[in-house]
Scaffold this motif. Structure first.
Motif, PDB file in Angstrom:
ATOM      1  N   VAL A  49       0.818  -1.214   0.000  1.00  0.00           N
ATOM      2  CA  VAL A  49       0.000   0.000   0.000  1.00  0.00           C
ATOM      3  C   VAL A  49       0.851   1.263   0.000  1.00  0.00           C
ATOM      4  CG1 VAL A  49      -1.768   1.299   1.267  1.00  0.00           C
ATOM      5  CG2 VAL A  49      -1.895  -1.197   1.155  1.00  0.00           C
ATOM      6  N   GLY A  50       1.919   1.264   0.792  1.00  0.00           N
ATOM      7  CA  GLY A  50       2.655   2.501   0.988  1.00  0.00           C
ATOM      8  C   GLY A  50       3.914   2.669   0.165  1.00  0.00           C
ATOM      9  N   LEU A  80       1.356   8.457   1.483  1.00  0.00           N
ATOM     10  CA  LEU A  80       0.151   7.719   1.849  1.00  0.00           C
ATOM     11  C   LEU A  80       0.264   7.116   3.246  1.00  0.00           C
ATOM     12  CD1 LEU A  80      -2.607   6.754   0.885  1.00  0.00           C
ATOM     13  CD2 LEU A  80      -1.503   4.740  -0.088  1.00  0.00           C
ATOM     14  N   ILE A  83      -1.049   9.137   6.254  1.00  0.00           N
ATOM     15  CA  ILE A  83      -2.464   9.427   6.469  1.00  0.00           C
ATOM     16  C   ILE A  83      -3.320   8.171   6.580  1.00  0.00           C
ATOM     17  CG2 ILE A  83      -2.346  11.685   5.346  1.00  0.00           C
ATOM     18  CD1 ILE A  83      -3.430  10.446   2.815  1.00  0.00           C
ATOM     19  N   VAL A  84      -2.734   7.005   6.347  1.00  0.00           N
ATOM     20  CA  VAL A  84      -3.475   5.747   6.438  1.00  0.00           C
ATOM     21  C   VAL A  84      -2.991   4.982   7.668  1.00  0.00           C
ATOM     22  CG1 VAL A  84      -3.933   3.542   5.311  1.00  0.00           C
ATOM     23  CG2 VAL A  84      -3.825   5.626   3.953  1.00  0.00           C
TER      24      VAL A  84
END
Length: 329
Positions: A49-50, A80, A83-84
């Motif tokens: 994801v990151g 990202l 903030i996730v």
């Protein structure tokens, strides 16, 4: 009858045979494996994801937010991962309740019966008389004996195991290393202009005509992704003073591509930004070498920086303010 100790021995043996190592170690081992799996899940989330692979290197995935500030369009580049929420679960509590019910029993029955009968007796007759009186006596005797005994002993045993396992898990604190990385990513969140641009410092230079000073201008080049543009060519030019007084020498830079001109009038130079996308230009200014015979009015010179970054033309200026120079007394 002696006491039968077999049930006690059976119960003790059953208690000793309970696999406590498995009963307690099994849940603990499962908890350790679960926490390892949770850590692996966190790393997989970060990678998938990151992070993204660019030219064989892992780089943080960013999200761009474009908004207007002070009448200008500004782009905010945010990693990202900043903030996730990152899943980081850990097992923080394990409770094992174990109960064993063990009972034992055995049944022993013993019955003793004895019987003894003695019959002893007889019959007889006696005749007694005295004179005219006489009597006949008959007698009979009998004896009997009998003995019975019975004993019973009973006991039972059974084994029962009961075990309750309580596992508590929660969102754990970030490891110090990961927290430091996220802090670095958060500190990198800065507004940028959504197109190629130059940033200069200072924007205004106030010349002191009473001193010989080398003024320095710092330039930073950014491409249309908000990244520093390294090894980029920039052309720098400066207006010449419109009247006498101070003298401005040739522009100079440690990153110049072309040498300064020997002409006393500042000529354009080309500089190459370094690996940080930066360049520095020096503007030598000398105070008047001759007496001033008449007042010299204030004026503003312009240092102009131009170039092409990521296919976009960029221009930035620096104002050089020269104050009024009165005539010499």
């Amino acid at each position: 009858m002696p006491i039968d100790t077999t049930p006690s021995t059976v119960a003790t043996t059953a208690l000793q045979s309970i696999p406590f190592e498995t009963l307690i170690g099994g849940p603990l081992d499962a908890a350790i494996k679960a926490e390892a799996k949770a850590a692996e899940t966190s790393w997989t989330f970060i990678k998938e994801v990151g992070l993204q692979e660019v030219n064989g290197q892992k780089k943080a995935v960013t999200v761009d937010f474009i908004y207007t500030s002070n009448g200008r369009e500004v782009k905010l580049i945010v990693p990202l991962l900043a903030i996730v929420p990152i899943p980081y679960i850990s097992v923080d509590n394990i409770t094992i309740d174990f109960k064993a019910n063990i009972s034992a029993s055995s049944t022993v029955a013993q019955e003793d019966t004895s019987s003894q009968a003695i019959d002893a007796g007889g019959e007889g007759e006696v005749k007694v008389g005295w004179g005219p009186f006489s009597a006949d006596i008959k007698f009979h005797a009998n004896y009997s004996s009998k003995k019975d005994s019975k004993a019973t002993q009973e006991s039972k045993y059974s084994v029962e195991y009961t075990m309750d396992i309580h596992v508590g898990a929660s969102q754990a604190d970030m490891p110090a290393g990961l927290a430091s990385v996220l802090n670095i990513l958060q500190s990198s969140i800065t507004p940028t202009i959504p197109h190629a641009n130059l940033q200069v410092s200072p924007k205004i230079i106030n010349i002191d005509p009473s001193k010989d000073v080398d003024y320095t201008v710092n330039i930073t080049a950014f491409d249309n992704q908000g990244l520093r543009s390294k090894n980029s060519e920039l052309t720098i030019a400066l207006d010449a003073p419109t009247s006498g007084g101070i003298t401005i020498g040739n522009l100079d830079s440690a990153q110049k591509k072309l040498p300064p001109s020997p002409s006393p009038t500042p000529t354009p130079i080309i500089v190459i930004t370094d690996n940080d996308g930066s360049a520095t230009v020096k503007i030598p200014v000398k105070k008047p070498s001759q007496p001033i015979t008449a007042d010299i009015q204030a004026q503003t010179l312009t240092l102009k920086i131009t170039g092409t970054l990521a296919g976009e033309s960029v221009t930035e200026t620096v104002a050089l303010n020269i104050p009024k120079i009165p005539k010499s007394p």
